[in-house]
Design a protein around this motif. Sequence first.
Motif, PDB file in Angstrom:
ATOM      1  N   ALA A   1      -2.486   1.215 -19.644  1.00 44.67           N
ATOM      2  CA  ALA A   1      -1.283   1.033 -18.819  1.00 44.67           C
ATOM      3  C   ALA A   1      -1.134   2.181 -17.826  1.00 44.67           C
ATOM      4  CB  ALA A   1      -0.051   0.926 -19.710  1.00 44.67           C
ATOM      5  N   ALA A   2      -1.440   3.395 -18.260  1.00 48.72           N
ATOM      6  CA  ALA A   2      -1.336   4.557 -17.377  1.00 48.72           C
ATOM      7  C   ALA A   2      -2.322   4.457 -16.217  1.00 48.72           C
ATOM      8  CB  ALA A   2      -1.580   5.832 -18.179  1.00 48.72           C
ATOM      9  N   LEU A   3      -3.552   4.054 -16.501  1.00 50.56           N
ATOM     10  CA  LEU A   3      -4.549   3.903 -15.432  1.00 50.56           C
ATOM     11  C   LEU A   3      -4.133   2.813 -14.451  1.00 50.56           C
ATOM     12  CD1 LEU A   3      -7.822   4.323 -17.498  1.00 50.56           C
ATOM     13  CD2 LEU A   3      -6.951   5.879 -15.724  1.00 50.56           C
ATOM     14  N   ALA A   4      -3.567   1.732 -14.953  1.00 53.97           N
ATOM     15  CA  ALA A   4      -3.086   0.669 -14.064  1.00 53.97           C
ATOM     16  C   ALA A   4      -1.958   1.187 -13.178  1.00 53.97           C
ATOM     17  CB  ALA A   4      -2.611  -0.525 -14.890  1.00 53.97           C
ATOM     18  N   GLU A   5      -1.097   2.014 -13.744  1.00 58.29           N
ATOM     19  CA  GLU A   5       0.009   2.571 -12.969  1.00 58.29           C
ATOM     20  C   GLU A   5      -0.491   3.486 -11.845  1.00 58.29           C
ATOM     21  OE1 GLU A   5       3.982   5.339 -13.468  1.00 58.29           O
ATOM     22  OE2 GLU A   5       3.193   4.327 -15.241  1.00 58.29           O
ATOM     23  N   VAL A   6      -1.416   4.392 -12.157  1.00 56.84           N
ATOM     24  CA  VAL A   6      -1.897   5.310 -11.111  1.00 56.84           C
ATOM     25  C   VAL A   6      -2.771   4.604 -10.083  1.00 56.84           C
ATOM     26  CG1 VAL A   6      -1.677   7.393 -12.511  1.00 56.84           C
ATOM     27  CG2 VAL A   6      -3.857   6.201 -12.435  1.00 56.84           C
ATOM     28  N   ALA A   7      -3.335   3.469 -10.450  1.00 51.77           N
ATOM     29  CA  ALA A   7      -4.098   2.693  -9.469  1.00 51.77           C
ATOM     30  C   ALA A   7      -3.154   2.089  -8.425  1.00 51.77           C
ATOM     31  CB  ALA A   7      -4.891   1.591 -10.169  1.00 51.77           C
TER      32      ALA A   7
END
Length: 123
Positions: free
Chosen positions: A46-52
């Motif tokens: 979820a964090a990687l999706a957010e920073v993307a």
Amino acid sequence: RRAGVIGNGSGRKILVVDDDPAALKLAEAALESSGYQASCDQTATAALAEVARRPVDAVVVDLLMPEMDGFQFLDRFRGLAHCCATPVIVWTGKQITTAERARLKTAADSIALKGQGGIDAEN
């Protein structure tokens, strides 16, 4: 301070990644009381999706998480072009080995150890 995230937050966005809801609640309260905008995710995915979708000013990440640990998260996070210079603070209860500490030197700016009596900062 060692990670370059100092002073009044002035609304800067800090992403916190930890699978422990109590740790996220503590981090969110501490950051927001210092003027930062906290964004909390319980999974690295979820964090990687957010920073993307949108950049953050800094990241606080635990190393011990299910699904994808903090080391894997950092490898993927640092692989994103707009995240290669983003300050990262590792906030963990994990006993870090010498090899892991060497690996973190290239991916993180500071290490804060969760402890029984509080947080001990290292780097």
